[in-house]
Motif scaffolding. Structure first.
Motif, PDB file in Angstrom:
ATOM      1  N   ASP A 263       0.819  -1.207   0.000  1.00 19.14           N
ATOM      2  CA  ASP A 263       0.000   0.000   0.000  1.00 19.14           C
ATOM      3  C   ASP A 263       0.861   1.269   0.000  1.00 19.14           C
ATOM      4  O   ASP A 263       0.609   2.209  -0.754  1.00 19.14           O
ATOM      5  CB  ASP A 263      -0.926  -0.007   1.223  1.00 19.14           C
ATOM      6  CG  ASP A 263      -1.944   1.118   1.179  1.00 19.14           C
ATOM      7  OD1 ASP A 263      -2.126   1.707   0.095  1.00 19.14           O
ATOM      8  OD2 ASP A 263      -2.550   1.426   2.221  1.00 19.14           O
ATOM      9  N   ALA A 264       1.886   1.300   0.828  1.00 16.03           N
ATOM     10  CA  ALA A 264       2.697   2.515   0.951  1.00 16.03           C
ATOM     11  C   ALA A 264       3.608   2.722  -0.262  1.00 16.03           C
ATOM     12  O   ALA A 264       3.911   3.855  -0.631  1.00 16.03           O
ATOM     13  CB  ALA A 264       3.535   2.457   2.229  1.00 16.03           C
ATOM     14  N   LYS A 265       4.043   1.617  -0.873  1.00 12.65           N
ATOM     15  CA  LYS A 265       4.990   1.725  -1.996  1.00 12.65           C
ATOM     16  C   LYS A 265       4.300   1.956  -3.332  1.00 12.65           C
ATOM     17  O   LYS A 265       4.900   2.521  -4.251  1.00 12.65           O
ATOM     18  CB  LYS A 265       5.833   0.453  -2.085  1.00 12.65           C
ATOM     19  CG  LYS A 265       6.759   0.219  -0.909  1.00 12.65           C
ATOM     20  CD  LYS A 265       7.574  -1.045  -1.126  1.00 12.65           C
ATOM     21  CE  LYS A 265       8.548  -1.282   0.015  1.00 12.65           C
ATOM     22  NZ  LYS A 265       9.349  -2.525  -0.218  1.00 12.65           N
TER      23      LYS A 265
ATOM     24  N   THR B 162       8.466  -2.661  -8.100  1.00 13.23           N
ATOM     25  CA  THR B 162       9.888  -2.718  -8.428  1.00 13.23           C
ATOM     26  C   THR B 162      10.644  -1.597  -7.749  1.00 13.23           C
ATOM     27  O   THR B 162      11.755  -1.775  -7.257  1.00 13.23           O
ATOM     28  CB  THR B 162      10.093  -2.631  -9.946  1.00 13.23           C
ATOM     29  OG1 THR B 162       9.305  -3.640 -10.581  1.00 13.23           O
ATOM     30  CG2 THR B 162      11.550  -2.809 -10.313  1.00 13.23           C
ATOM     31  N   SER B 163      10.042  -0.416  -7.746  1.00 16.86           N
ATOM     32  CA  SER B 163      10.657   0.747  -7.112  1.00 16.86           C
ATOM     33  C   SER B 163       9.553   1.721  -6.747  1.00 16.86           C
ATOM     34  O   SER B 163       8.663   1.980  -7.552  1.00 16.86           O
ATOM     35  CB  SER B 163      11.655   1.421  -8.056  1.00 16.86           C
ATOM     36  OG  SER B 163      12.021   2.699  -7.562  1.00 16.86           O
ATOM     37  N   PRO B 164       9.594   2.274  -5.536  1.00 21.53           N
ATOM     38  CA  PRO B 164       8.560   3.255  -5.144  1.00 21.53           C
ATOM     39  C   PRO B 164       8.810   4.641  -5.738  1.00 21.53           C
ATOM     40  O   PRO B 164       8.010   5.542  -5.513  1.00 21.53           O
ATOM     41  CB  PRO B 164       8.662   3.273  -3.622  1.00 21.53           C
ATOM     42  CG  PRO B 164      10.074   2.912  -3.339  1.00 21.53           C
ATOM     43  CD  PRO B 164      10.495   1.959  -4.411  1.00 21.53           C
ATOM     44  N   GLU B 165       9.901   4.820  -6.474  1.00 24.29           N
ATOM     45  CA  GLU B 165      10.200   6.121  -7.077  1.00 24.29           C
ATOM     46  C   GLU B 165       9.152   6.430  -8.149  1.00 24.29           C
ATOM     47  O   GLU B 165       8.992   5.682  -9.111  1.00 24.29           O
ATOM     48  CB  GLU B 165      11.594   6.086  -7.710  1.00 24.29           C
ATOM     49  CG  GLU B 165      12.055   7.419  -8.259  1.00 24.29           C
ATOM     50  CD  GLU B 165      12.643   8.323  -7.188  1.00 24.29           C
ATOM     51  OE1 GLU B 165      12.451   9.550  -7.303  1.00 24.29           O
ATOM     52  OE2 GLU B 165      13.262   7.811  -6.251  1.00 24.29           O
ATOM     53  N   PRO B 166       8.434   7.550  -8.046  1.00 26.37           N
ATOM     54  CA  PRO B 166       7.403   7.892  -9.051  1.00 26.37           C
ATOM     55  C   PRO B 166       8.055   8.461 -10.322  1.00 26.37           C
ATOM     56  O   PRO B 166       8.097   9.671 -10.537  1.00 26.37           O
ATOM     57  CB  PRO B 166       6.540   8.922  -8.334  1.00 26.37           C
ATOM     58  CG  PRO B 166       7.466   9.554  -7.349  1.00 26.37           C
ATOM     59  CD  PRO B 166       8.447   8.502  -6.926  1.00 26.37           C
ATOM     60  N   VAL B 167       8.553   7.574 -11.181  1.00 29.43           N
ATOM     61  CA  VAL B 167       9.334   8.003 -12.344  1.00 29.43           C
ATOM     62  C   VAL B 167       8.467   8.472 -13.507  1.00 29.43           C
ATOM     63  O   VAL B 167       8.957   9.154 -14.408  1.00 29.43           O
ATOM     64  CB  VAL B 167      10.260   6.863 -12.815  1.00 29.43           C
ATOM     65  CG1 VAL B 167      11.337   6.578 -11.789  1.00 29.43           C
ATOM     66  CG2 VAL B 167       9.460   5.598 -13.112  1.00 29.43           C
TER      67      VAL B 167
ATOM     68  N   HIS C 252      18.242   2.055 -12.447  1.00 26.05           N
ATOM     69  CA  HIS C 252      19.489   1.666 -11.790  1.00 26.05           C
ATOM     70  C   HIS C 252      19.290   1.879 -10.300  1.00 26.05           C
ATOM     71  O   HIS C 252      19.196   3.028  -9.819  1.00 26.05           O
ATOM     72  CB  HIS C 252      20.670   2.479 -12.317  1.00 26.05           C
ATOM     73  CG  HIS C 252      21.153   2.019 -13.650  1.00 26.05           C
ATOM     74  ND1 HIS C 252      22.251   1.196 -13.803  1.00 26.05           N
ATOM     75  CD2 HIS C 252      20.655   2.220 -14.888  1.00 26.05           C
ATOM     76  CE1 HIS C 252      22.429   0.942 -15.090  1.00 26.05           C
ATOM     77  NE2 HIS C 252      21.475   1.546 -15.771  1.00 26.05           N
ATOM     78  N   ALA C 253      19.218   0.786  -9.554  1.00 24.47           N
ATOM     79  CA  ALA C 253      18.859   0.846  -8.137  1.00 24.47           C
ATOM     80  C   ALA C 253      19.847   1.677  -7.331  1.00 24.47           C
ATOM     81  O   ALA C 253      19.458   2.424  -6.425  1.00 24.47           O
ATOM     82  CB  ALA C 253      18.757  -0.569  -7.567  1.00 24.47           C
TER      83      ALA C 253
ATOM     84  N   LEU D 165      14.008  14.831 -12.371  1.00 22.91           N
ATOM     85  CA  LEU D 165      12.723  14.388 -11.847  1.00 22.91           C
ATOM     86  C   LEU D 165      12.460  14.944 -10.455  1.00 22.91           C
ATOM     87  O   LEU D 165      11.335  15.370 -10.141  1.00 22.91           O
ATOM     88  CB  LEU D 165      12.693  12.855 -11.822  1.00 22.91           C
ATOM     89  CG  LEU D 165      11.464  12.204 -11.206  1.00 22.91           C
ATOM     90  CD1 LEU D 165      10.258  12.400 -12.107  1.00 22.91           C
ATOM     91  CD2 LEU D 165      11.701  10.703 -10.962  1.00 22.91           C
ATOM     92  N   ARG D 166      13.487  14.975  -9.617  1.00 22.07           N
ATOM     93  CA  ARG D 166      13.321  15.418  -8.236  1.00 22.07           C
ATOM     94  C   ARG D 166      13.435  16.921  -8.080  1.00 22.07           C
ATOM     95  O   ARG D 166      13.322  17.437  -6.954  1.00 22.07           O
ATOM     96  CB  ARG D 166      14.360  14.709  -7.363  1.00 22.07           C
ATOM     97  CG  ARG D 166      14.155  13.197  -7.305  1.00 22.07           C
ATOM     98  CD  ARG D 166      15.318  12.491  -6.633  1.00 22.07           C
ATOM     99  NE  ARG D 166      15.101  11.044  -6.547  1.00 22.07           N
ATOM    100  CZ  ARG D 166      15.995  10.173  -6.067  1.00 22.07           C
ATOM    101  NH1 ARG D 166      17.170  10.611  -5.626  1.00 22.07           N
ATOM    102  NH2 ARG D 166      15.716   8.888  -6.030  1.00 22.07           N
ATOM    103  N   GLY D 167      13.667  17.633  -9.173  1.00 18.54           N
ATOM    104  CA  GLY D 167      13.691  19.085  -9.117  1.00 18.54           C
ATOM    105  C   GLY D 167      15.017  19.684  -8.727  1.00 18.54           C
ATOM    106  O   GLY D 167      15.119  20.903  -8.550  1.00 18.54           O
ATOM    107  N   THR D 168      16.072  18.862  -8.606  1.00 17.02           N
ATOM    108  CA  THR D 168      17.384  19.409  -8.272  1.00 17.02           C
ATOM    109  C   THR D 168      17.915  20.282  -9.396  1.00 17.02           C
ATOM    110  O   THR D 168      18.535  21.315  -9.162  1.00 17.02           O
ATOM    111  CB  THR D 168      18.379  18.264  -7.991  1.00 17.02           C
ATOM    112  OG1 THR D 168      17.856  17.453  -6.944  1.00 17.02           O
ATOM    113  CG2 THR D 168      19.734  18.802  -7.589  1.00 17.02           C
ATOM    114  N   ALA D 169      17.697  19.849 -10.630  1.00 21.48           N
ATOM    115  CA  ALA D 169      18.138  20.599 -11.808  1.00 21.48           C
ATOM    116  C   ALA D 169      16.915  21.172 -12.508  1.00 21.48           C
ATOM    117  O   ALA D 169      15.952  20.450 -12.782  1.00 21.48           O
ATOM    118  CB  ALA D 169      18.933  19.697 -12.756  1.00 21.48           C
TER     119      ALA D 169
END
Length: 690
Positions: free
Chosen positions: A70-72, A112-117, A149-150, A269-273
């Motif tokens: 649920d959380a991922k 596979t990954s919780p990152e919202p890509v 890439h993990a 994606l994360r807004g750093t750039a």
């Protein structure tokens, strides 16, 4: 796993996805058996974009989210699901409370990954691009989201930088009457759209960097696309200088490697750039609050995507600018007919310098044509150069390097019979013969067979002559004509990035010209008949683009000699440094003949039976014309053509382009559902039509 309760046969799989009898519509209300997986309490249904390229399955599928995931299981993350008995990848598009499917839903296997890509903006854009190009969403998402890439995901990324850069000074934009106002509009958060005809010289990377800084000053992001890594490096360096070293941008190129590229993509994606500069693969980069898209040299065929559904960055960036209400800058030393359409329709405005400024910075172009003195000059005969070109090169070498552009790479890429001038072809596959060096035997460019015992089937001759001379042979000839002068080559075997200011002859193929530190003292554009003699719809604008890209590297008022007939429109446009007039003339001719970009066209390539079947299943829009089908010509890249391959063209008025894409996609779905054995390759607005 299916929606709507229909039985679906998955081509290539021996499994039927058959839903059971209708059940309750709310997945959360189903009572699980003891020990079974339980769905999440809140928003238990996940709509998944499954990585399947079959057209009739191009839609989301509903799955249950188990409590332990649920959380991922967040929108945009990567998941694994069971589809037709197999584990496949996918993206979780959204979570909802209920499913429209009345059968039993399967659970997500894992996250596979919780990152919202996959952001909502890129997902919507990918859907529009897939429909526009008669493709599938899965194919577009493979282009949009790089492989995971993990280790890069696990790394700590810095927080977005605080503050905004101040709006820049106009810099090179002061040379254009509308340049300063264009920067001001970007800095104020507006969305100006311009087709930019850049002045010759080395200042275009700085101009792009200043436009990016103006966009960042408004608190929005920017995306810059270029043709190759060398151009990316130049704009990257300009951005580092104009942005005063702040890490507000990243460069995305294939040379980085998968891990580093994914690391930088995550920073975007994360807004750093806030800004991205890259090649065509970066056209889907998830820039936050997109305020500007830039495409440099949109006529370069390197921009064309070779993978299905073959989207062009110009179209993708235009869609992004429209969807995000962002500014757009499509620029180059020349102007394409496609960009001219954007100006004529009012979507963008022309951004050009006045004629007085153009005359001050342009080179001095002269056509050589057929020089009558060739027979009286032995050096010119050896080097294939008329007297005018030789004299120009000798004088210019006193002041610096001289650029020599050759349309073909290699040594002798084309051979003919020395007696009857018939093209020399391989006896085995009928491919064209070529020569790698002066000591090598002829070989076939298709099958690689050595043709040392070649004999002309027409006249029996055994000697060959050059049909067209490549860069290596030209460098060899120039070395004999200019003894003691260094000769450097730049092409496919090795591309030079820069050359010094010292005298040298630089022989280059189009697109591989290195930048001279102080500009070239002169340029020689050889074998213009090769560029102008190709059977290509875009031959005039492409020849001018290659010539102007090379001539723009020359110093102001320095000589440029083009070996072509001076009365031809592309040569006249080069002499006057007026690409806009040629583009407008070409567009008028295309409109009269019904060719792109005045009309929309689709290319259908496959077996005759498959093409007939696809056309029969397609509900073509009103006014559509079917041209062909005709046999597919032998490819030029060395591959052998398939058996009985044909191509048909479908032409529609430009406003009917979206309808054509939808119709062809629906027909492809019908063929896919009934497991048609022969595929048909569908390309919307292909670069090559002839």
């Amino acid at each position: 796993m299916t929606n709507g309760g229909e039985t679906e046969l998955i081509p290539g799989m021996d499994v039927l996805a058959v839903p059971p009898a209708p059940a309750k519509t709310s997945a959360a209300k189903k009572t699980p058996k003891k020990g079974a997986r339980r769905p999440a309490e809140t928003l238990p249904v996940a709509r998944v974009l499954v990585d399947m390229s079959l057209p009739h399955l191009d839609r989301p599928f509903d799955y249950l989210v188990p409590v332990e995931l649920d959380a991922k299981a967040v929108p945009g993350c990567r998941v694994r699901v069971r589809f037709a008995g197999q584990l496949v990848d996918g993206f979780l598009a959204e979570r909802v409370a209920d499913s429209d499917h009345e059968g039993r839903l399967a659970f997500l296997e894992r996250v596979t990954s919780p990152e919202p890509v996959l952001t909502p903006e890129i997902a919507a854009l990918a859907r529009e691009v897939a429909d526009r190009y008669a493709g599938t969403l899965a194919d577009v998402l493979r282009l949009a989201v790089p492989p995971r890439h993990a280790r890069a995901e696990a790394e700590e990324h810095p927080e977005p930088g605080e503050g905004r850069p101040a709006p820049p000074a106009p810099g090179p934009w002061a040379d254009y009457p509308a340049g300063p106002s264009f920067l001001t509009a970007l800095a104020e958060g507006r969305a100006p759209r311009a087709v930019w005809t850049a002045l010759p010289g080395p200042h275009w990377p700085e101009a792009i960097a200043r436009a990016v800084r103006a966009t960042l000053a408004s608190g929005r992001g920017a995306l810059v696309l270029l043709a190759d890594g060398r151009q990316v490096a130049r704009v990257d360096a300009a951005l580092a200088e104009v942005l005063e070293g702040a890490s507000r941008h990243v460069a995305l190129t294939a040379e980085l490697g998968p891990a580093e590229r994914y690391r930088r993509w995550l920073a975007v994606l994360r807004g750093t750039a806030g800004a991205v500069v890259g090649t065509r693969a970066a056209m889907f980069a998830p820039v936050r609050d997109l305020g500007l898209v830039v495409l440099w040299d949109d006529g370069d065929d390197v921009h064309a995507e070779p993978h299905a559904p073959y989207p062009h960055p110009r179209e993708v960036l235009a869609l992004r600018a429209h969807r995000s209400r962002a500014g757009a800058l499509i620029g180059g030393f020349t102007r394409t007919t496609d960009a001219t359409v954007l100006v004529e329709t009012g979507w963008a405005h022309a951004l050009t310098a006045d004629r007085q400024r153009i005359r001050a910075v342009m080179p001095r172009v002269r056509p050589a044509g057929e020089d009558a003195e060739l027979a009286r000059d032995e050096a010119a005969r050896t080097a294939r150069l008329p007297v005018l070109a030789l004299r120009t090169a000798r004088q210019a070498l006193r002041d610096g390097p001289v650029l020599v552009q050759v349309p073909r790479r290699g040594y002798l890429p084309g051979l003919r019979c020395g007696r009857c001038r018939e093209q020399a072809r391989c006896a085995g596959c009928q491919g064209p013969l070529s020569l790698r060096s002066s000591h090598a035997a002829p070989y076939c460019r298709w099958c690689g067979r050595i043709a040392g015992d070649w004999q002309c089937p027409e006249c029996g001759g055994r000697h060959v002559r050059a049909a067209v001379v490549g860069a290596r042979r030209t460098a060899e000839e120039l070395g004999r004509a200019f003894p003691g002068v260094p000769v450097r080559t730049s092409g496919r075997e090795g591309v030079l990035d820069r050359v010094g200011a010292e005298p040298a002859l630089v022989v280059s193929t189009p697109g591989a010209e290195p930048v001279a530190d102080a500009g070239y003292a002169a340029a020689l554009l050889l074998d213009g008949w090769v560029l102008l003699g190709r059977a290509d719809l875009r031959v005039a604008e492409e020849a001018l683009r290659r010539w102007m890209n090379a001539a723009a590297l020359v110093r102001p008022a320095a000589p440029v000699i083009v070996l072509a007939e001076g009365a031809l429109p592309p040569v006249q446009a080069l002499i006057r440094w007026d690409p806009v007039t040629l583009a407008e003339r070409e567009l008028a001719d295309r409109r009269e003949l019904g060719f792109p970009p005045a009309a929309r066209m689709a290319s259908l390539t496959g077996t005759p039976a498959a093409i007939r079947e696809l056309l029969a299943d397609t509900r073509l829009p009103a006014g559509a014309q079917v041209l062909g089908p005709v046999p597919v010509a032998a490819p030029q890249d060395g591959a052998t053509p398939g058996p009985d391959r044909e191509r048909a063209l479908v032409r529609v008025p430009r406003p009917a382009g979206p309808a054509l894409g939808r119709a062809l996609k629906a027909a492809q779905g019908v063929r896919s559902a009934r497991r048609a054995p022969d595929p048909v390759r569908v390309q919307i607005d292909p670069l090559e039509l002839i």
